[in-house]
Write an enzyme that holds these catalytic residues in place. Structure first.
Site, PDB file in Angstrom:
ATOM      1  NE  ARG A  68      -2.488  -2.353   2.986  1.00 36.06           N
ATOM      2  CZ  ARG A  68      -2.762  -2.431   4.429  1.00 36.06           C
ATOM      3  NH1 ARG A  68      -3.245  -1.381   5.046  1.00 36.06           N
ATOM      4  NH2 ARG A  68      -2.072  -3.503   4.821  1.00 36.06           N
ATOM      5  CD  GLU A 105      -3.014  -3.787  14.477  1.00 36.40           C
ATOM      6  OE1 GLU A 105      -2.592  -3.281  13.302  1.00 36.40           O
ATOM      7  OE2 GLU A 105      -3.622  -3.640  15.241  1.00 36.40           O
TER       8      GLU A 105
HETATM    9  O1  LIG Z   1       3.630  -0.453  11.540  1.00 38.52           O
HETATM   10  P1  LIG Z   1       3.287  -1.867  11.455  1.00 38.52           P
HETATM   11  O2  LIG Z   1       3.028  -2.578  12.548  1.00 38.52           O
HETATM   12  O3  LIG Z   1       4.806  -2.506  10.627  1.00 38.52           O
HETATM   13  O4  LIG Z   1       2.316  -1.950  10.161  1.00 38.52           O
HETATM   14  C1  LIG Z   1       2.382  -1.277   9.152  1.00 38.52           C
HETATM   15  C2  LIG Z   1       2.313  -1.842   7.634  1.00 38.52           C
HETATM   16  O5  LIG Z   1       1.378  -2.913   7.820  1.00 38.52           O
HETATM   17  C3  LIG Z   1       0.536  -2.693   6.583  1.00 38.52           C
HETATM   18  O6  LIG Z   1       1.183  -3.325   5.493  1.00 38.52           O
HETATM   19  P2  LIG Z   1       1.048  -4.967   5.473  1.00 38.52           P
HETATM   20  O7  LIG Z   1       2.408  -5.952   5.682  1.00 38.52           O
HETATM   21  O8  LIG Z   1      -0.148  -5.552   5.938  1.00 38.52           O
HETATM   22  O9  LIG Z   1       1.130  -5.242   3.849  1.00 38.52           O
HETATM   23  P3  LIG Z   1       0.162  -4.665   2.344  1.00 38.52           P
HETATM   24  O10 LIG Z   1       0.901  -3.337   2.443  1.00 38.52           O
HETATM   25  O11 LIG Z   1       1.201  -5.402   1.390  1.00 38.52           O
HETATM   26  O12 LIG Z   1      -1.001  -4.963   2.805  1.00 38.52           O
HETATM   27  C4  LIG Z   1       0.863  -1.282   5.931  1.00 38.52           C
HETATM   28  O13 LIG Z   1       0.976  -1.034   4.914  1.00 38.52           O
HETATM   29  C5  LIG Z   1       2.186  -0.893   6.799  1.00 38.52           C
HETATM   30  O14 LIG Z   1       3.069  -1.251   5.557  1.00 38.52           O
HETATM   31  N1  LIG Z   2      -4.762  -1.881  11.711  1.00 41.53           N
HETATM   32  C1  LIG Z   2      -4.584  -1.756  10.420  1.00 41.53           C
HETATM   33  N2  LIG Z   2      -5.114  -1.326   9.470  1.00 41.53           N
HETATM   34  C2  LIG Z   2      -4.465  -1.323   8.239  1.00 41.53           C
HETATM   35  N3  LIG Z   2      -3.256  -1.582   7.699  1.00 41.53           N
HETATM   36  C3  LIG Z   2      -2.336  -2.000   8.917  1.00 41.53           C
HETATM   37  N4  LIG Z   2      -1.087  -2.337   9.322  1.00 41.53           N
HETATM   38  C4  LIG Z   2      -1.011  -2.885  10.330  1.00 41.53           C
HETATM   39  N5  LIG Z   2      -2.033  -2.491  11.170  1.00 41.53           N
HETATM   40  C5  LIG Z   2      -3.056  -2.306  10.190  1.00 41.53           C
END
Ligand SMILES: O=P(O)(O)OC[C@H]1O[C@H](OP(=O)(O)OP(=O)(O)O)[C@H](O)[C@@H]1O
Ligand SMILES: Nc1ncnc2[nH]cnc12
Length: 180
Positions: A68, A105
């Site tokens: 994202r 998370e």
């Molecule tokens: O602060 P944190 O606890 O590290 O979480 C934040 C990360 O989690 C999500 O990505 P995700 O790994 O879910 O991947 P995506 O963007 O591919 O959906 C979001 O886009 C951040 O990159």
């Molecule tokens: N609660 C949340 N929603 C969307 N992206 C996330 N990445 C980590 N935690 C998330």
């Protein structure tokens, strides 16, 4: 650098277009879905414009975190005329890569950066949609700094303040557009 204050109207636009989905992807997590915001061209353009005002003139490179983060980093790099660097989930980039592991998370993950993708000494803005525990952002900074870059600041659409991601980013410029 010092981030620009986020206009209240822009914050309202963002919060009205972020969908909260309880118990996704795992029970107890409230997932913040930015796809309604991306669907609104006016709101998306205002977000990119604010980020451009914040980071313009301060950075040479914008780094986006898969997946994202790419959605924010790519238009920002194009508007600023900066180079764009993709920080990717493990196994997506051909060698040679720099790699690091981190906690999320809702799980664990590894990310990678292509060796040579960022110039030594480059001033970099890191962009992602959500700052949660801060694991992803801290790991991204680690990779960029191992590559010889300087992380000028980090921009996020959303900060989930209760998860205290800023504690992983002490001493860094952290600029979320909205905080939940
Ligand atoms: O602060 P944190 O606890 O590290 O979480 C934040 C990360 O989690 C999500 O990505 P995700 O790994 O879910 O991947 P995506 O963007 O591919 O959906 C979001 O886009 C951040 O990159
Ligand atoms: N609660 C949340 N929603 C969307 N992206 C996330 N990445 C980590 N935690 C998330």
């Amino acid at each position: 650098m010092s981030p620009l204050p986020v206009p209240t109207g822009l914050q309202q636009l963002i919060t009205a277009r972020v969908r909260s989905v309880p118990d996704y992807p795992t029970p107890g997590v409230v997932f913040r879905d930015i796809t309604p915001l991306l669907s609104d061209g006016t709101a998306f353009s205002a977000v990119v414009g604010h980020l451009a005002d914040t980071f313009g003139g301060e950075v040479d490179t914008v780094a986006g975190v898969e997946a994202r983060g790419f959605l924010l980093a790519a238009p920002l790099a194009a508007v600023l005329g900066c180079s764009l660097v993709a920080v990717r989930k493990a196994g997506k980039l051909p060698p040679p890569v720099l790699r690091t592991n981190y906690h999320l998370e809702y799980g664990e993950a590894s990310i990678e950066l292509s060796e040579g993708a960022v110039a030594a000494g480059a001033r970099v803005a890191v962009l992602d949609d959500v700052l949660a525990t801060g694991g992803t952002a801290a790991a991204t900074c680690e990779l960029l700094e191992r590559a010889g870059a300087t992380v000028t600041g980090l921009g996020f659409l959303i900060e989930l303040a209760a998860l205290r991601g800023r504690e992983q980013l002490i001493g860094r410029v952290v600029h979320p557009l909205v905080s939940y």
